[in-house]
Design a protein around this motif. Sequence first.
Motif: not given
Length: 346
Positions: A86-91
Amino acid sequence: MSSSSYRFSFGPWNISEGSDPFGVDVRPVFPHESKFALYRPLGFEGVQFHDDDVVPGMDDLSPSQIAANAEEVRGMLHNQGLTPEFVAPRLWFAQETTDGAYTSNCASDRAYAWDRTKKCIDIARAINSKAIVLWLAREGSYIRESKDARLAYQRILDTINAMLDYDKEIEIWIEPKPNEPTDQAYVPTIGHAVALSFASKDHSRVKGLIESAHALLAGLDPSDEMAFALAHDKLASVHLNDQNGLKYDQDKNFGGANLRAAFNQVRVLEEAGFGSRGEFVGLDVKAIRTQRGCPVTDHLRNSRELFLHLVDKARSFDKTLLQKLRDERDYEALELYTLKHLMGVR
Ligand code: 3MF
Ligand code: MG
């Protein structure tokens, strides 16, 4: 499924230099790209990413530069025989996310969060990953009156729907956590995540990722949280680790604080056939600061090994005896049997 057929994953942040809020790095930086070569020998084949793990400095790059960088990573993964889970947005790092991302009180900051989310989806597609993980780090409050919590839930749901529209195939996996960095998060448990899923426009693409430590921080039992998600067919992935009580998020080795609770997580996953549809067993464990060497990977190897030992324990757990003791309602005997089984004594 044989125990060796479980597929394991971790993220590059799990091989770290050891800084904490009270001290600097204690190990040299180990180059990000070199980490990919460590996965297979350690028994892992899945890589979990933040968007900027794939494309560092992405906020300052053009779409074509982002695409070119992502393409390079896709090639590296392919060469090592690895799957991007997966890819997670670093928010949570950028100035624009100081007051939250999707739930920020500032419209231009919310626009930044949405723009970053679209780029994250583009990156996931470019490296052939089918899932986005939303760890909603700063969606919550320190000062309860500072935000309209009801509106905040609506904004999170609107974003999920917009993501489902933006890409017709991508899945969204929500990783709940009750606190840290916020005092109170808006999506603290898997129950909240499952509710958001069913409220969304395509719930078949909105699932959950449960981290053991996050459940423990919410005062809940991770195996029951996993069972709840599994009962709704909503458990897409796990971040197995451990946590010694209600303190900062520790990401201890799986089973390191509570072996019995770890056993029950494995038992629940096993009973539900988790992994048989290609789901990864993710390990979100942190290298302790005292460990010498570079890179340090013992925590990953050991957590994986412990998981596999517990798979054996779950399989050799006497199901006939279990049923008998449940029927007789002799839970005292069941507890003693469980503990002796874990200790390997008869
Ligand atoms: C925070 C976490 C994160 C998330 C990661 C992916 C650093 O407590 O567990 O790990 O798992 O950001 O969403
Ligand atoms: Mg995690």
